[in-house]
Design a protein around this motif. Sequence first.
Motif, mmCIF file in Angstrom:
data_model
loop_
_atom_site.group_PDB
_atom_site.id
_atom_site.type_symbol
_atom_site.label_atom_id
_atom_site.label_comp_id
_atom_site.label_asym_id
_atom_site.label_seq_id
_atom_site.Cartn_x
_atom_site.Cartn_y
_atom_site.Cartn_z
ATOM 1 N N ILE A 1 0.832 -1.202 0.000
ATOM 2 C CA ILE A 1 0.000 0.000 0.000
ATOM 3 C C ILE A 1 0.866 1.251 0.000
ATOM 4 O O ILE A 1 2.000 1.243 0.463
ATOM 5 N N HIS B 1 0.382 5.043 1.477
ATOM 6 C CA HIS B 1 -0.491 5.783 2.381
ATOM 7 C C HIS B 1 0.347 6.715 3.250
ATOM 8 O O HIS B 1 1.568 6.693 3.217
ATOM 9 N N ASN C 1 -5.079 7.380 2.089
ATOM 10 C CA ASN C 1 -4.932 6.150 1.324
ATOM 11 C C ASN C 1 -4.857 6.415 -0.184
ATOM 12 O O ASN C 1 -5.823 6.869 -0.779
ATOM 13 N N THR D 1 -11.508 0.650 -2.267
ATOM 14 C CA THR D 1 -11.684 1.807 -3.153
ATOM 15 C C THR D 1 -13.080 2.408 -3.045
ATOM 16 O O THR D 1 -13.372 3.405 -3.712
ATOM 17 N N TYR E 1 -9.397 4.436 -0.919
ATOM 18 C CA TYR E 1 -8.129 4.386 -1.643
ATOM 19 C C TYR E 1 -8.374 4.954 -3.030
ATOM 20 O O TYR E 1 -9.401 4.680 -3.653
#
Length: 177
Positions: free
Chosen positions: A84, A86, A95, A122, A144
Amino acid sequence: MEEIFEQANKQFLKNHVALLESDVSERTLCGALMIELHEILKNTSYAEYYTDVEYNRSTNGTIKTCAKRITNEVKEIKINCDLIVHSRGTKSLDNLIAIEMKKSRAKKASKDSDRDRLKALTMHDFDGTISSDGKTIPKYVCNYQLGVYYEINDKYRSILIEYYHQEVCTNSYTIVY
């Protein structure tokens, strides 16, 4: 976000194709992709963001979860994404990118689980759980900017890439390495 991922993937394939050819684990491949993402981010307005492999904690130490509504029931999904990007909870836009990597020989159920996680991550919001102050920890993680499903086929030397935005696969293509 897609452009950032595309640049990082291009560098990953240029610098680490030997890893793909030697059939190393997903964790090793994610580590190499993490390095390339980090290098690309350093030259963008997202330079203060982190790339983390298998990151699963909120800033208060609890396990991160996202949620998916199935009919009238809420199903919690533990977050343990392969990679990820972030801010680790320090910015209101926390995110950025969630990546799930799989080998093509993985079980269909495992692949579907990764795709479901990307859809949930998402999602723009889940029942008002988005924190906009960069301090309040929401119950569920979501919003995200980009989800990436990355499936490596060793036999055909190819990679299936799917992009997820707001719970939907918006683009899917295969590249040969």
